[in-house]
Design a protein around this motif. Structure first.
Motif, PDB file in Angstrom:
ATOM      1  N   ARG A   1     -10.102   6.494  -9.254  1.00  0.00           N
ATOM      2  CA  ARG A   1     -10.559   5.400  -8.393  1.00  0.00           C
ATOM      3  C   ARG A   1     -12.026   5.051  -8.663  1.00  0.00           C
ATOM      4  O   ARG A   1     -12.420   3.903  -8.573  1.00  0.00           O
ATOM      5  N   LYS A   2     -12.826   6.039  -9.002  1.00  0.00           N
ATOM      6  CA  LYS A   2     -14.246   5.822  -9.290  1.00  0.00           C
ATOM      7  C   LYS A   2     -14.451   5.024 -10.574  1.00  0.00           C
ATOM      8  O   LYS A   2     -15.465   4.351 -10.733  1.00  0.00           O
ATOM      9  N   TYR A   3     -13.504   5.106 -11.494  1.00  0.00           N
ATOM     10  CA  TYR A   3     -13.622   4.434 -12.784  1.00  0.00           C
ATOM     11  C   TYR A   3     -13.019   3.032 -12.769  1.00  0.00           C
ATOM     12  O   TYR A   3     -13.272   2.245 -13.678  1.00  0.00           O
ATOM     13  N   LEU A   4     -12.224   2.719 -11.784  1.00  0.00           N
ATOM     14  CA  LEU A   4     -11.465   1.464 -11.771  1.00  0.00           C
ATOM     15  C   LEU A   4     -12.007   0.470 -10.752  1.00  0.00           C
ATOM     16  O   LEU A   4     -11.292  -0.421 -10.326  1.00  0.00           O
ATOM     17  N   THR A   5     -13.262   0.594 -10.390  1.00  0.00           N
ATOM     18  CA  THR A   5     -13.829  -0.233  -9.326  1.00  0.00           C
ATOM     19  C   THR A   5     -14.054  -1.679  -9.738  1.00  0.00           C
ATOM     20  O   THR A   5     -14.170  -2.538  -8.888  1.00  0.00           O
ATOM     21  N   GLY A   6     -14.113  -1.992 -11.020  1.00  0.00           N
ATOM     22  CA  GLY A   6     -14.381  -3.354 -11.461  1.00  0.00           C
ATOM     23  C   GLY A   6     -13.161  -4.252 -11.474  1.00  0.00           C
ATOM     24  O   GLY A   6     -13.254  -5.409 -11.899  1.00  0.00           O
ATOM     25  N   TYR A   7     -12.046  -3.770 -11.001  1.00  0.00           N
ATOM     26  CA  TYR A   7     -10.802  -4.545 -11.037  1.00  0.00           C
ATOM     27  C   TYR A   7     -10.413  -5.002  -9.640  1.00  0.00           C
ATOM     28  O   TYR A   7     -10.679  -4.313  -8.653  1.00  0.00           O
ATOM     29  N   GLU A   8      -9.770  -6.161  -9.570  1.00  0.00           N
ATOM     30  CA  GLU A   8      -9.319  -6.698  -8.287  1.00  0.00           C
ATOM     31  C   GLU A   8      -8.291  -5.770  -7.647  1.00  0.00           C
ATOM     32  O   GLU A   8      -8.323  -5.511  -6.454  1.00  0.00           O
ATOM     33  N   CYS A   9      -7.365  -5.284  -8.468  1.00  0.00           N
ATOM     34  CA  CYS A   9      -6.378  -4.339  -7.950  1.00  0.00           C
ATOM     35  C   CYS A   9      -5.728  -3.591  -9.110  1.00  0.00           C
ATOM     36  O   CYS A   9      -5.837  -3.989 -10.265  1.00  0.00           O
ATOM     37  N   VAL A  10      -5.063  -2.513  -8.754  1.00  0.00           N
ATOM     38  CA  VAL A  10      -4.294  -1.717  -9.696  1.00  0.00           C
ATOM     39  C   VAL A  10      -2.859  -1.707  -9.190  1.00  0.00           C
ATOM     40  O   VAL A  10      -2.607  -1.386  -8.030  1.00  0.00           O
ATOM     41  N   ILE A  11      -1.957  -2.084 -10.060  1.00  0.00           N
ATOM     42  CA  ILE A  11      -0.539  -2.165  -9.708  1.00  0.00           C
ATOM     43  C   ILE A  11       0.192  -1.041 -10.435  1.00  0.00           C
ATOM     44  O   ILE A  11      -0.055  -0.788 -11.611  1.00  0.00           O
ATOM     45  N   GLY A  12       1.086  -0.398  -9.728  1.00  0.00           N
ATOM     46  CA  GLY A  12       1.900   0.640 -10.345  1.00  0.00           C
ATOM     47  C   GLY A  12       3.370   0.312 -10.193  1.00  0.00           C
ATOM     48  O   GLY A  12       3.748  -0.578  -9.429  1.00  0.00           O
ATOM     49  N   GLU A  13       4.160   1.015 -10.948  1.00  0.00           N
ATOM     50  CA  GLU A  13       5.608   0.851 -10.850  1.00  0.00           C
ATOM     51  C   GLU A  13       6.253   2.219 -11.048  1.00  0.00           C
ATOM     52  O   GLU A  13       5.710   3.066 -11.745  1.00  0.00           O
ATOM     53  N   VAL A  14       7.373   2.420 -10.384  1.00  0.00           N
ATOM     54  CA  VAL A  14       8.139   3.651 -10.539  1.00  0.00           C
ATOM     55  C   VAL A  14       9.606   3.274 -10.671  1.00  0.00           C
ATOM     56  O   VAL A  14      10.042   2.217 -10.196  1.00  0.00           O
ATOM     57  N   GLU A  15      10.359   4.160 -11.298  1.00  0.00           N
ATOM     58  CA  GLU A  15      11.785   3.903 -11.446  1.00  0.00           C
ATOM     59  C   GLU A  15      12.444   3.874 -10.069  1.00  0.00           C
ATOM     60  O   GLU A  15      12.078   4.649  -9.187  1.00  0.00           O
ATOM     61  N   ASN A  16      13.394   2.995  -9.901  1.00  0.00           N
ATOM     62  CA  ASN A  16      14.095   2.865  -8.629  1.00  0.00           C
ATOM     63  C   ASN A  16      15.232   3.878  -8.567  1.00  0.00           C
ATOM     64  O   ASN A  16      16.216   3.758  -9.294  1.00  0.00           O
ATOM     65  N   PRO A  17      15.134   4.884  -7.696  1.00  0.00           N
ATOM     66  CA  PRO A  17      16.175   5.912  -7.632  1.00  0.00           C
ATOM     67  C   PRO A  17      17.528   5.380  -7.154  1.00  0.00           C
ATOM     68  O   PRO A  17      18.552   6.033  -7.384  1.00  0.00           O
ATOM     69  N   ASP A  18      17.540   4.209  -6.536  1.00  0.00           N
ATOM     70  CA  ASP A  18      18.808   3.646  -6.075  1.00  0.00           C
ATOM     71  C   ASP A  18      19.755   3.338  -7.231  1.00  0.00           C
ATOM     72  O   ASP A  18      20.961   3.191  -7.022  1.00  0.00           O
ATOM     73  N   TYR A  19      19.239   3.237  -8.437  1.00  0.00           N
ATOM     74  CA  TYR A  19      20.058   2.897  -9.602  1.00  0.00           C
ATOM     75  C   TYR A  19      20.349   4.105 -10.481  1.00  0.00           C
ATOM     76  O   TYR A  19      20.915   3.973 -11.558  1.00  0.00           O
ATOM     77  N   CYS A  20      19.976   5.273 -10.033  1.00  0.00           N
ATOM     78  CA  CYS A  20      20.134   6.488 -10.833  1.00  0.00           C
ATOM     79  C   CYS A  20      21.433   7.199 -10.454  1.00  0.00           C
ATOM     80  O   CYS A  20      21.711   7.412  -9.274  1.00  0.00           O
ATOM     81  N   THR A  21      22.201   7.592 -11.448  1.00  0.00           N
ATOM     82  CA  THR A  21      23.455   8.299 -11.198  1.00  0.00           C
ATOM     83  C   THR A  21      23.339   9.805 -11.417  1.00  0.00           C
ATOM     84  O   THR A  21      24.204  10.548 -10.987  1.00  0.00           O
ATOM     85  N   ASP A  22      22.273  10.249 -12.056  1.00  0.00           N
ATOM     86  CA  ASP A  22      22.055  11.675 -12.311  1.00  0.00           C
ATOM     87  C   ASP A  22      21.308  12.273 -11.120  1.00  0.00           C
ATOM     88  O   ASP A  22      20.164  11.902 -10.847  1.00  0.00           O
TER      89      ASP A  22
END
Length: 159
Positions: free
Chosen positions: A105-126
């Motif tokens: 967070r200390k290194y990313l202060t010059g950006y408007e925002c940080v967006i992340g993504e994660v795999e959706n477990p609703d689509y996982c069969t394992d």
């Protein structure tokens, strides 16, 4: 011994990529050359958390000492997309991921925002992989990341 964050250079990807092969499935991992080219062109940036015993010793890259964790981002103007985040296997479940996120967070202060993504477990069969996906989501939520409720697909992966 102390841990420090280092900004990565294109040359550092060769050291990190073997871990990426272990940490991310083929359908979620960009080719090494593409990542290196993206760093060279300024389309990506990244950081490594390293444990340093002797800060005067360096391999000539942005990485000094033992690699503990890494994060790579796609730059979209003044927005960053969290592309990859991983703690090396020997350090998982130690709280290091949370520490790394907080320090980043200390290194990313010059950006408007940080967006992340994660795999959706609703689509996982394992069942085991679904547990891992849910654990990753809990990790991000515990560390102050907000769930927007948005979902989508990139290639064959549901996010």
């Amino acid at each position: 011994m102390q841990a420090n964050i280092r900004k990565l250079k294109a040359d550092d990807i060769a050291r990190i990529y073997p871990y990426m092969v272990l940490d991310f499935p083929d359908n979620e991992r960009k080719p090494q050359k593409m990542i290196e080219d993206s760093f060279e062109s300024g389309f990506m940036e990244g950081y490594a958390l390293c444990q340093e015993e002797d800060v005067s010793v360096t391999d000539g890259s942005g990485i000094r000492g033992e690699l503990l964790a890494y994060a790579l981002f796609v730059k979209l103007g003044d927005v960053l997309l969290f592309d990859y985040l991983a703690v090396l296997p020997d350090y998982r479940e130690s709280g290091l991921g949370s520490i790394f996120l907080e320090e980043l967070r200390k290194y990313l202060t010059g950006y408007e925002c940080v967006i992340g993504e994660v795999e959706n477990p609703d689509y996982c069969t394992d069942p085991e992989e679904k547990k891992a996906m849910e654990r990753r989501i809990r990790f991000y939520l515990k560390n102050g990341v907000r769930d927007t409720g948005a979902s989508g697909q990139a290639y064959t992966v549901e996010y």
